[in-house]
Scaffold this motif. Structure first.
Motif, PDB file in Angstrom:
ATOM      1  N   PRO A 148      37.217  53.111 -16.042  1.00 13.36           N
ATOM      2  CA  PRO A 148      35.939  53.040 -16.740  1.00 13.36           C
ATOM      3  C   PRO A 148      36.034  52.233 -18.029  1.00 13.36           C
ATOM      4  O   PRO A 148      36.927  52.454 -18.839  1.00 13.36           O
ATOM      5  CB  PRO A 148      35.620  54.506 -17.041  1.00 13.36           C
ATOM      6  N   LEU A 149      35.121  51.296 -18.190  1.00  5.28           N
ATOM      7  CA  LEU A 149      35.105  50.488 -19.403  1.00  5.28           C
ATOM      8  C   LEU A 149      33.946  50.838 -20.324  1.00  5.28           C
ATOM      9  O   LEU A 149      34.079  50.782 -21.534  1.00  5.28           O
ATOM     10  CB  LEU A 149      35.032  48.999 -19.051  1.00  5.28           C
ATOM     11  N   ASP A 150      32.816  51.175 -19.732  1.00  2.00           N
ATOM     12  CA  ASP A 150      31.631  51.474 -20.544  1.00  2.00           C
ATOM     13  C   ASP A 150      30.758  52.464 -19.796  1.00  2.00           C
ATOM     14  O   ASP A 150      30.852  52.587 -18.572  1.00  2.00           O
ATOM     15  CB  ASP A 150      30.857  50.190 -20.820  1.00  2.00           C
ATOM     16  N   LEU A 151      29.921  53.172 -20.536  1.00  2.00           N
ATOM     17  CA  LEU A 151      29.063  54.202 -19.977  1.00  2.00           C
ATOM     18  C   LEU A 151      27.630  54.019 -20.453  1.00  2.00           C
ATOM     19  O   LEU A 151      27.394  53.509 -21.547  1.00  2.00           O
ATOM     20  CB  LEU A 151      29.519  55.594 -20.433  1.00  2.00           C
ATOM     21  N   ALA A 152      26.701  54.482 -19.622  1.00  2.00           N
ATOM     22  CA  ALA A 152      25.291  54.562 -20.003  1.00  2.00           C
ATOM     23  C   ALA A 152      24.708  55.763 -19.272  1.00  2.00           C
ATOM     24  O   ALA A 152      25.270  56.231 -18.284  1.00  2.00           O
ATOM     25  CB  ALA A 152      24.551  53.289 -19.625  1.00  2.00           C
ATOM     26  N   THR A 153      23.581  56.244 -19.755  1.00  2.00           N
ATOM     27  CA  THR A 153      22.925  57.368 -19.099  1.00  2.00           C
ATOM     28  C   THR A 153      21.418  57.200 -19.205  1.00  2.00           C
ATOM     29  O   THR A 153      20.913  56.558 -20.124  1.00  2.00           O
ATOM     30  CB  THR A 153      23.359  58.721 -19.699  1.00  2.00           C
ATOM     31  N   ASP A 154      20.718  57.799 -18.245  1.00  2.00           N
ATOM     32  CA  ASP A 154      19.263  57.865 -18.306  1.00  2.00           C
ATOM     33  C   ASP A 154      18.824  59.285 -18.660  1.00  2.00           C
ATOM     34  O   ASP A 154      17.661  59.637 -18.531  1.00  2.00           O
ATOM     35  CB  ASP A 154      18.644  57.418 -16.985  1.00  2.00           C
ATOM     36  N   GLY A 155      19.791  60.104 -19.070  1.00  2.00           N
ATOM     37  CA  GLY A 155      19.520  61.492 -19.411  1.00  2.00           C
ATOM     38  C   GLY A 155      19.816  62.447 -18.273  1.00  2.00           C
ATOM     39  O   GLY A 155      19.873  63.645 -18.457  1.00  2.00           O
ATOM     40  N   THR A 156      20.027  61.901 -17.077  1.00  2.00           N
ATOM     41  CA  THR A 156      20.315  62.714 -15.903  1.00  2.00           C
ATOM     42  C   THR A 156      21.591  62.263 -15.218  1.00  2.00           C
ATOM     43  O   THR A 156      22.476  63.063 -14.945  1.00  2.00           O
ATOM     44  CB  THR A 156      19.157  62.643 -14.894  1.00  2.00           C
ATOM     45  N   SER A 157      21.684  60.973 -14.931  1.00  2.00           N
ATOM     46  CA  SER A 157      22.851  60.403 -14.253  1.00  2.00           C
ATOM     47  C   SER A 157      23.736  59.678 -15.251  1.00  2.00           C
ATOM     48  O   SER A 157      23.289  59.272 -16.322  1.00  2.00           O
ATOM     49  CB  SER A 157      22.417  59.425 -13.161  1.00  2.00           C
ATOM     50  N   LEU A 158      24.991  59.490 -14.858  1.00  2.00           N
ATOM     51  CA  LEU A 158      25.963  58.788 -15.683  1.00  2.00           C
ATOM     52  C   LEU A 158      26.324  57.486 -14.983  1.00  2.00           C
ATOM     53  O   LEU A 158      26.762  57.495 -13.829  1.00  2.00           O
ATOM     54  CB  LEU A 158      27.203  59.658 -15.868  1.00  2.00           C
ATOM     55  N   TYR A 159      26.109  56.367 -15.650  1.00  2.00           N
ATOM     56  CA  TYR A 159      26.410  55.047 -15.106  1.00  2.00           C
ATOM     57  C   TYR A 159      27.713  54.566 -15.733  1.00  2.00           C
ATOM     58  O   TYR A 159      27.818  54.510 -16.954  1.00  2.00           O
ATOM     59  CB  TYR A 159      25.278  54.065 -15.422  1.00  2.00           C
ATOM     60  N   VAL A 160      28.690  54.242 -14.892  1.00  2.00           N
ATOM     61  CA  VAL A 160      30.015  53.885 -15.379  1.00  2.00           C
ATOM     62  C   VAL A 160      30.380  52.493 -14.884  1.00  2.00           C
ATOM     63  O   VAL A 160      30.433  52.247 -13.675  1.00  2.00           O
ATOM     64  CB  VAL A 160      31.076  54.904 -14.895  1.00  2.00           C
ATOM     65  N   ALA A 161      30.635  51.573 -15.822  1.00  2.00           N
ATOM     66  CA  ALA A 161      31.095  50.228 -15.474  1.00  2.00           C
ATOM     67  C   ALA A 161      32.599  50.283 -15.270  1.00  2.00           C
ATOM     68  O   ALA A 161      33.338  50.671 -16.168  1.00  2.00           O
ATOM     69  CB  ALA A 161      30.748  49.248 -16.586  1.00  2.00           C
ATOM     70  N   CYS A 162      33.048  49.929 -14.051  1.00  2.00           N
ATOM     71  CA  CYS A 162      34.476  49.965 -13.712  1.00  2.00           C
ATOM     72  C   CYS A 162      34.971  48.545 -13.493  1.00  2.00           C
ATOM     73  O   CYS A 162      34.407  47.811 -12.682  1.00  2.00           O
ATOM     74  CB  CYS A 162      34.709  50.775 -12.441  1.00  2.00           C
ATOM     75  N   ASP A 163      36.046  48.180 -14.191  1.00  2.00           N
ATOM     76  CA  ASP A 163      36.552  46.814 -14.031  1.00  2.00           C
ATOM     77  C   ASP A 163      37.373  46.643 -12.767  1.00  2.00           C
ATOM     78  O   ASP A 163      37.370  45.586 -12.162  1.00  2.00           O
ATOM     79  CB  ASP A 163      37.332  46.363 -15.262  1.00  2.00           C
ATOM     80  N   SER A 164      38.066  47.675 -12.321  1.00  2.00           N
ATOM     81  CA  SER A 164      38.959  47.515 -11.172  1.00  2.00           C
ATOM     82  C   SER A 164      38.195  47.344  -9.860  1.00  2.00           C
ATOM     83  O   SER A 164      38.697  46.728  -8.935  1.00  2.00           O
ATOM     84  CB  SER A 164      39.924  48.695 -11.082  1.00  2.00           C
ATOM     85  N   VAL A 165      36.990  47.880  -9.776  1.00  4.82           N
ATOM     86  CA  VAL A 165      36.177  47.703  -8.575  1.00  4.82           C
ATOM     87  C   VAL A 165      35.009  46.753  -8.837  1.00  4.82           C
ATOM     88  O   VAL A 165      34.262  46.443  -7.930  1.00  4.82           O
ATOM     89  CB  VAL A 165      35.661  49.052  -8.017  1.00  4.82           C
ATOM     90  N   GLN A 166      34.867  46.310 -10.059  1.00  6.55           N
ATOM     91  CA  GLN A 166      33.859  45.361 -10.498  1.00  6.55           C
ATOM     92  C   GLN A 166      32.457  45.747 -10.071  1.00  6.55           C
ATOM     93  O   GLN A 166      31.715  44.964  -9.480  1.00  6.55           O
ATOM     94  CB  GLN A 166      34.215  43.942 -10.029  1.00  6.55           C
ATOM     95  N   LYS A 167      32.117  46.999 -10.346  1.00  6.12           N
ATOM     96  CA  LYS A 167      30.762  47.468 -10.078  1.00  6.12           C
ATOM     97  C   LYS A 167      30.426  48.616 -11.014  1.00  6.12           C
ATOM     98  O   LYS A 167      31.287  49.137 -11.711  1.00  6.12           O
ATOM     99  CB  LYS A 167      30.580  47.874  -8.624  1.00  6.12           C
ATOM    100  N   VAL A 168      29.165  48.983 -10.997  1.00  9.24           N
ATOM    101  CA  VAL A 168      28.702  50.133 -11.768  1.00  9.24           C
ATOM    102  C   VAL A 168      28.578  51.309 -10.802  1.00  9.24           C
ATOM    103  O   VAL A 168      27.901  51.215  -9.775  1.00  9.24           O
ATOM    104  CB  VAL A 168      27.350  49.853 -12.445  1.00  9.24           C
ATOM    105  N   LEU A 169      29.250  52.401 -11.125  1.00 18.67           N
ATOM    106  CA  LEU A 169      29.163  53.613 -10.329  1.00 18.67           C
ATOM    107  C   LEU A 169      28.166  54.568 -10.973  1.00 18.67           C
ATOM    108  O   LEU A 169      28.073  54.638 -12.200  1.00 18.67           O
ATOM    109  CB  LEU A 169      30.529  54.307 -10.247  1.00 18.67           C
ATOM    110  N   ILE A 170      27.434  55.293 -10.155  1.00 18.39           N
ATOM    111  CA  ILE A 170      26.538  56.333 -10.654  1.00 18.39           C
ATOM    112  C   ILE A 170      27.196  57.663 -10.321  1.00 18.39           C
ATOM    113  O   ILE A 170      27.466  57.949  -9.152  1.00 18.39           O
ATOM    114  CB  ILE A 170      25.144  56.228 -10.020  1.00 18.39           C
ATOM    115  N   LEU A 171      27.496  58.434 -11.362  1.00 23.01           N
ATOM    116  CA  LEU A 171      28.196  59.705 -11.192  1.00 23.01           C
ATOM    117  C   LEU A 171      27.303  60.884 -11.531  1.00 23.01           C
ATOM    118  O   LEU A 171      26.434  60.794 -12.398  1.00 23.01           O
ATOM    119  CB  LEU A 171      29.430  59.762 -12.091  1.00 23.01           C
ATOM    120  N   ASP A 172      27.566  61.997 -10.861  1.00 20.57           N
ATOM    121  CA  ASP A 172      26.967  63.265 -11.234  1.00 20.57           C
ATOM    122  C   ASP A 172      27.720  63.728 -12.473  1.00 20.57           C
ATOM    123  O   ASP A 172      28.938  63.932 -12.413  1.00 20.57           O
ATOM    124  CB  ASP A 172      27.133  64.268 -10.093  1.00 20.57           C
TER     125      ASP A 172
END
Length: 70
Positions: A37-61
């Protein structure tokens, strides 16, 4: 921040660390392998995680760390 918890990217340990507003450690969310994980964002419900090793944004519970999408 979601509710009363602060989420912190920990790329050296491939984790998202979760803390209370008082600085107390709550839990660590392991990233799916490979996930750095390199960076995080949230919409107040979900957690958005920018991952460099997979080069995508994951949405986590944020409660379980389970991947919802990504």
């Amino acid at each position: 921040m979601i509710g009363s918890e602060l989420f912190v990217a920990d790329p050296d340990n491939n984790l998202v660390q979760v803390f209370g507003l008082d600085g107390s450690f709550h839990r660590a969310l392991a990233m799916p392998s490979p996930g750095r994980p390199l960076d995080l964002a949230t919409d107040g419900t979900s957690l958005y995680v920018a991952c460099d090793s997979v080069q995508k944004v994951l949405i986590l519970d944020p409660a379980t760390g389970a991947t919802v999408a990504g």
